[in-house]
Design a protein around this motif. Structure first.
Motif, PDB file in Angstrom:
ATOM      1  N   ALA A 102       0.841  -1.190   0.000  1.00 60.27           N
ATOM      2  CA  ALA A 102       0.000   0.000   0.000  1.00 60.27           C
ATOM      3  C   ALA A 102       0.881   1.248   0.000  1.00 60.27           C
ATOM      4  CB  ALA A 102      -0.904  -0.007   1.217  1.00 60.27           C
ATOM      5  N   LEU A 103       0.394   2.286  -0.638  1.00 64.41           N
ATOM      6  CA  LEU A 103       1.138   3.534  -0.733  1.00 64.41           C
ATOM      7  C   LEU A 103       0.746   4.445   0.426  1.00 64.41           C
ATOM      8  CD1 LEU A 103       3.151   4.956  -2.593  1.00 64.41           C
ATOM      9  CD2 LEU A 103       1.215   5.932  -3.813  1.00 64.41           C
ATOM     10  N   GLN A 104       1.757   4.976   1.110  1.00 63.86           N
ATOM     11  CA  GLN A 104       1.524   5.868   2.236  1.00 63.86           C
ATOM     12  C   GLN A 104       2.390   7.113   2.082  1.00 63.86           C
ATOM     13  OE1 GLN A 104       2.633   3.565   5.644  1.00 63.86           O
ATOM     14  NE2 GLN A 104       0.725   2.425   5.680  1.00 63.86           N
ATOM     15  N   ASP A 117       4.372   0.959  -2.958  1.00 59.70           N
ATOM     16  CA  ASP A 117       4.443   0.880  -4.412  1.00 59.70           C
ATOM     17  C   ASP A 117       3.810   2.120  -5.039  1.00 59.70           C
ATOM     18  OD1 ASP A 117       5.535  -1.634  -4.108  1.00 59.70           O
ATOM     19  OD2 ASP A 117       3.673  -2.697  -4.536  1.00 59.70           O
ATOM     20  N   ASN A 120      -1.614   0.695  -9.775  1.00 58.69           N
ATOM     21  CA  ASN A 120      -2.619   0.251  -8.818  1.00 58.69           C
ATOM     22  C   ASN A 120      -2.825   1.245  -7.677  1.00 58.69           C
ATOM     23  OD1 ASN A 120      -3.088  -2.288 -10.115  1.00 58.69           O
ATOM     24  ND2 ASN A 120      -1.142  -2.982  -9.279  1.00 58.69           N
ATOM     25  N   THR A 121      -1.810   2.024  -7.353  1.00 57.79           N
ATOM     26  CA  THR A 121      -1.884   2.926  -6.203  1.00 57.79           C
ATOM     27  C   THR A 121      -1.992   4.400  -6.584  1.00 57.79           C
ATOM     28  OG1 THR A 121       0.531   3.051  -6.055  1.00 57.79           O
ATOM     29  CG2 THR A 121      -0.571   1.330  -4.747  1.00 57.79           C
ATOM     30  N   LYS A 133      -5.631   6.507  -6.426  1.00 55.27           N
ATOM     31  CA  LYS A 133      -6.069   6.876  -5.071  1.00 55.27           C
ATOM     32  C   LYS A 133      -5.154   7.951  -4.490  1.00 55.27           C
ATOM     33  CE  LYS A 133      -7.315   5.078  -0.603  1.00 55.27           C
ATOM     34  NZ  LYS A 133      -6.791   4.355   0.497  1.00 55.27           N
ATOM     35  N   ALA A 134      -3.850   7.807  -4.683  1.00 53.03           N
ATOM     36  CA  ALA A 134      -2.906   8.800  -4.173  1.00 53.03           C
ATOM     37  C   ALA A 134      -3.174  10.170  -4.784  1.00 53.03           C
ATOM     38  CB  ALA A 134      -1.471   8.365  -4.453  1.00 53.03           C
TER      39      ALA A 134
END
Length: 99
Positions: free
Chosen positions: A4-6, A19, A23-24, A27-28
Motif C-alpha cells: 500500500a502507498l503511504q 508501491d 494500482n496505487t 487513489k494517491a
C-alpha cells in the motif's frame, strides 16, 4: 504482493512508502490534498518506495505541473534506480528537480 502507498510528513518533507504504480496512483492522486503541503515548496523523499512504474512517474510529472502553476517547486530525493531509469528513458529527467 503489492505494498500500500503511504505519505508521511517528516522533517519538512513528504516520505513515500510502498508501491508507486498503476494500482496505487489513482487513489494517491485523488487524496493529494491530504498529504501535499500547501503554500510551500514540496520535497518528496522516495527512499521507501519499493516499486514504481510509468504511472508513478506520470503522477510526479503531473504533480510538478500543478505545483508550478501554484508557484511552488517540487524536489525529489532518494529516487530508486527504477524511477531514475524510467525518467531517463522517457526523456523527462529535466522536468523534476532531483536532489
Amino acid at each position: 504482493m503489492p505494498q500500500a502507498l503511504q505519505f508521511n510528513a517528516q522533517n519538512g518533507e513528504v516520505v513515500v512508502h510502498g508501491d508507486l504504480d498503476r494500482n496505487t496512483v489513482p487513489k494517491a492522486w485523488a487524496e493529494r490534498q491530504q498529504w501535499l503541503p500547501q503554500q510551500t515548496d514540496v520535497v518528496i523523499n522516495l527512499e521507501a518506495v519499493s516499486h514504481v512504474d510509468s504511472a508513478g512517474l506520470a503522477m510526479l510529472i503531473r504533480l510538478r505541473s500543478e505545483l508550478v502553476a501554484n508557484q511552488q517547486t517540487l524536489t525529489l530525493r532518494n529516487l530508486n534506480k527504477q524511477l531514475q531509469q524510467f525518467a531517463q528513458v522517457s526523456g523527462v529527467e529535466g522536468l523534476v528537480s532531483i536532489s
